[in-house]
Design a protein around this motif. Structure first.
Motif, PDB file in Angstrom:
ATOM      1  N   VAL A   1       0.759  -1.313   0.103  1.00 23.36           N
ATOM      2  CA  VAL A   1       0.428  -0.005   0.561  1.00 23.36           C
ATOM      3  C   VAL A   1       0.552   1.805  -0.242  1.00 23.36           C
ATOM      4  CG1 VAL A   1      -1.475   1.174   1.496  1.00 23.36           C
ATOM      5  CG2 VAL A   1      -1.866  -1.441   1.150  1.00 23.36           C
ATOM      6  N   GLY A   2       2.190   1.004   0.916  1.00 23.33           N
ATOM      7  CA  GLY A   2       3.333   2.400   0.631  1.00 23.33           C
ATOM      8  C   GLY A   2       3.606   2.776  -0.611  1.00 23.33           C
ATOM      9  N   ILE A   3       4.086   1.186  -1.213  1.00 22.84           N
ATOM     10  CA  ILE A   3       4.425   1.752  -2.821  1.00 22.84           C
ATOM     11  C   ILE A   3       3.150   1.865  -3.646  1.00 22.84           C
ATOM     12  CG2 ILE A   3       4.535   0.407  -4.424  1.00 22.84           C
ATOM     13  CD1 ILE A   3       6.521  -1.921  -2.655  1.00 22.84           C
ATOM     14  N   VAL A   4       2.021   1.412  -3.168  1.00 21.03           N
ATOM     15  CA  VAL A   4       1.304   2.336  -4.943  1.00 21.03           C
ATOM     16  C   VAL A   4       0.408   3.761  -3.926  1.00 21.03           C
ATOM     17  CG1 VAL A   4      -1.247   1.784  -5.399  1.00 21.03           C
ATOM     18  CG2 VAL A   4       0.171  -0.352  -4.873  1.00 21.03           C
ATOM     19  N   LEU A   5       0.225   4.068  -2.962  1.00 20.30           N
ATOM     20  CA  LEU A   5       0.441   5.705  -2.861  1.00 20.30           C
ATOM     21  C   LEU A   5       1.453   6.125  -3.110  1.00 20.30           C
ATOM     22  CD1 LEU A   5      -1.481   7.710  -0.584  1.00 20.30           C
ATOM     23  CD2 LEU A   5      -0.198   7.324   0.996  1.00 20.30           C
ATOM     24  N   GLY A   6       2.570   5.919  -2.550  1.00 14.99           N
ATOM     25  CA  GLY A   6       3.705   6.829  -3.598  1.00 14.99           C
ATOM     26  C   GLY A   6       3.762   7.293  -4.856  1.00 14.99           C
ATOM     27  N   GLU A   7       3.833   6.035  -5.742  1.00 14.74           N
ATOM     28  CA  GLU A   7       2.918   6.061  -6.299  1.00 14.74           C
ATOM     29  C   GLU A   7       1.951   6.898  -7.515  1.00 14.74           C
ATOM     30  OE1 GLU A   7       2.415   1.913  -8.097  1.00 14.74           O
ATOM     31  OE2 GLU A   7       4.528   1.682  -7.283  1.00 14.74           O
ATOM     32  N   THR A   8       0.708   6.926  -6.876  1.00  9.90           N
ATOM     33  CA  THR A   8      -0.283   7.927  -6.847  1.00  9.90           C
ATOM     34  C   THR A   8      -0.019   8.820  -6.913  1.00  9.90           C
ATOM     35  OG1 THR A   8      -1.172   5.301  -6.145  1.00  9.90           O
ATOM     36  CG2 THR A   8      -3.222   7.389  -6.317  1.00  9.90           C
ATOM     37  N   ILE A   9       0.462   9.329  -5.483  1.00 10.16           N
ATOM     38  CA  ILE A   9       0.754  10.925  -5.280  1.00 10.16           C
ATOM     39  C   ILE A   9       1.553  11.373  -6.846  1.00 10.16           C
ATOM     40  CG2 ILE A   9       2.428  12.204  -3.932  1.00 10.16           C
ATOM     41  CD1 ILE A   9       1.477   9.884  -1.579  1.00 10.16           C
ATOM     42  N   ALA A  10       2.633  10.166  -7.367  1.00  8.48           N
ATOM     43  CA  ALA A  10       3.762  10.816  -7.690  1.00  8.48           C
ATOM     44  C   ALA A  10       2.654  11.050  -9.740  1.00  8.48           C
ATOM     45  CB  ALA A  10       4.932  10.028  -8.209  1.00  8.48           C
ATOM     46  N   LYS A  11       2.145  10.303  -9.326  1.00  6.57           N
ATOM     47  CA  LYS A  11       1.704  10.235 -10.834  1.00  6.57           C
ATOM     48  C   LYS A  11       0.367  11.654 -10.703  1.00  6.57           C
ATOM     49  CE  LYS A  11      -1.991   7.458 -13.034  1.00  6.57           C
ATOM     50  NZ  LYS A  11      -2.782   6.155 -13.987  1.00  6.57           N
ATOM     51  N   ALA A  12      -0.140  11.512  -9.732  1.00  6.37           N
ATOM     52  CA  ALA A  12      -1.379  13.031  -9.559  1.00  6.37           C
ATOM     53  C   ALA A  12      -0.771  14.080  -9.511  1.00  6.37           C
ATOM     54  CB  ALA A  12      -1.918  12.681  -8.123  1.00  6.37           C
ATOM     55  N   LEU A  13       1.050  14.951  -9.573  1.00 11.01           N
ATOM     56  CA  LEU A  13       1.877  15.254  -8.923  1.00 11.01           C
ATOM     57  C   LEU A  13       1.875  15.390 -11.120  1.00 11.01           C
ATOM     58  CD1 LEU A  13       3.621  15.139  -6.195  1.00 11.01           C
ATOM     59  CD2 LEU A  13       1.690  17.478  -6.334  1.00 11.01           C
ATOM     60  N   GLY A  14       2.397  14.896 -11.732  1.00 10.74           N
ATOM     61  CA  GLY A  14       2.773  15.238 -12.162  1.00 10.74           C
ATOM     62  C   GLY A  14       4.002  15.333 -12.626  1.00 10.74           C
ATOM     63  N   ASP A  15       4.153  16.713 -13.443  1.00 12.59           N
ATOM     64  CA  ASP A  15       5.889  17.244 -13.614  1.00 12.59           C
ATOM     65  C   ASP A  15       6.233  18.250 -12.173  1.00 12.59           C
ATOM     66  OD1 ASP A  15       4.176  19.444 -14.152  1.00 12.59           O
ATOM     67  OD2 ASP A  15       4.916  19.973 -15.924  1.00 12.59           O
ATOM     68  N   LYS A  16       4.733  18.289 -11.854  1.00  9.48           N
ATOM     69  CA  LYS A  16       5.437  19.470 -10.694  1.00  9.48           C
ATOM     70  C   LYS A  16       5.195  20.533 -10.871  1.00  9.48           C
ATOM     71  CE  LYS A  16       7.958  15.227  -8.128  1.00  9.48           C
ATOM     72  NZ  LYS A  16       9.147  15.359  -7.679  1.00  9.48           N
ATOM     73  N   ALA A  17       5.244  21.276 -12.013  1.00 10.92           N
ATOM     74  CA  ALA A  17       4.833  22.479 -12.101  1.00 10.92           C
ATOM     75  C   ALA A  17       4.129  23.595 -10.968  1.00 10.92           C
ATOM     76  CB  ALA A  17       4.833  22.950 -13.661  1.00 10.92           C
ATOM     77  N   GLY A  18       5.073  24.865 -10.321  1.00 11.26           N
ATOM     78  CA  GLY A  18       3.305  25.295  -9.705  1.00 11.26           C
ATOM     79  C   GLY A  18       3.315  24.474  -8.369  1.00 11.26           C
ATOM     80  N   ILE A  19       3.976  23.730  -8.047  1.00 13.95           N
ATOM     81  CA  ILE A  19       3.511  23.628  -6.447  1.00 13.95           C
ATOM     82  C   ILE A  19       4.844  24.018  -5.670  1.00 13.95           C
ATOM     83  CG2 ILE A  19       2.744  21.459  -7.013  1.00 13.95           C
ATOM     84  CD1 ILE A  19       5.385  20.148  -5.908  1.00 13.95           C
ATOM     85  N   LYS A  20       4.394  23.866  -3.960  1.00 13.02           N
ATOM     86  CA  LYS A  20       5.250  24.643  -3.172  1.00 13.02           C
ATOM     87  C   LYS A  20       6.396  23.680  -2.739  1.00 13.02           C
ATOM     88  CE  LYS A  20       2.379  27.179  -0.860  1.00 13.02           C
ATOM     89  NZ  LYS A  20       2.718  28.802  -0.517  1.00 13.02           N
TER      90      LYS A  20
END
Length: 196
Positions: free
Chosen positions: A72-91
């Motif tokens: 579940v930790g592996i999948v949560l990390g993958e899901t967070i990374a996928k939702a963030l995309g290229d991370k443009a504009g985040i803090k």
């Protein structure tokens, strides 16, 4: 920064996991891992991070809780990374010190693209409910490496093991919420390298 929602699945001989996260949610969640105390921890993470989170995990809990929690930790990390995309504009950075009764827990995050876990939490019992306390570290290790985040978690004070675990998961939710927030003055990726 629009529609930061992602779904990931992972199927092995030990676990079958499907997860969806909305980074811009309201803390609504539907979590079923087969490990009630772990579900309670993920609920605290989602509610205090204001992430909508759906988790369905079927694992070999008749063996023990290890495979399910780690995966579940592996999948949560993958899901967070996928939702963030290229991370443009985040803090990019987030940190929070969370008090819970006698307990005080710190979580600091850099969504740097460089995985690292610095974990300093001690429990005085081997189990809380059906969850092995040593699996708290394994969960956060899996998240940090699969999301490629720099993650620091420290227990500053605490005696009650339930409070310690809960404070750590809630602090993680609060810090991740801060790190994933939009920064209106920053339109591209917040890095001198131009990528995270």
């Amino acid at each position: 920064m629009e529609h930061r929602i992602a779904t990931c699945t992972r199927t092995t001989k030990e676990t079958d996991i499907t997860m969806t996260i909305n980074l811009d949610g309201q803390g609504k969640n539907n979590i079923d891992t087969g490990i009630a105390f772990f579900d309670h921890m993920l609920n605290g993470f989602a509610r205090h991070g204001l992430f909508d989170l759906d988790v369905k995990a079927v694992g070999d809990v008749e063996v023990d809780c290890h495979h399910t929690i780690e995966d579940v930790g592996i999948v949560l990390g993958e899901t967070i990374a996928k939702a963030l995309g290229d991370k443009a504009g985040i803090k990019r950075y987030g940190n929070f010190i969370l008090p819970m009764d006698e307990t005080l827990a710190l979580c600091a995050i850099d969504l740097s693209g460089r995985p690292y876990l610095n974990y300093d939490v001690t429990f005085t019992t081997d189990h809380i409910g059906g969850m092995d306390t040593e699996m708290v570290r394994e969960f956060f290790y899996a998240v940090s490496y699969s999301a490629a985040m720099n993650l620091h978690i420290k227990l500053l004070d605490g005696m009650n093991n339930h409070h310690i675990a809960e404070a750590v998961f809630k602090a993680f939710g609060k810090a991740l919420d801060m790190a994933t927030m939009g920064e209106p003055r920053m339109k591209d990726v917040w890095s001198t390298k131009g990528s995270l």
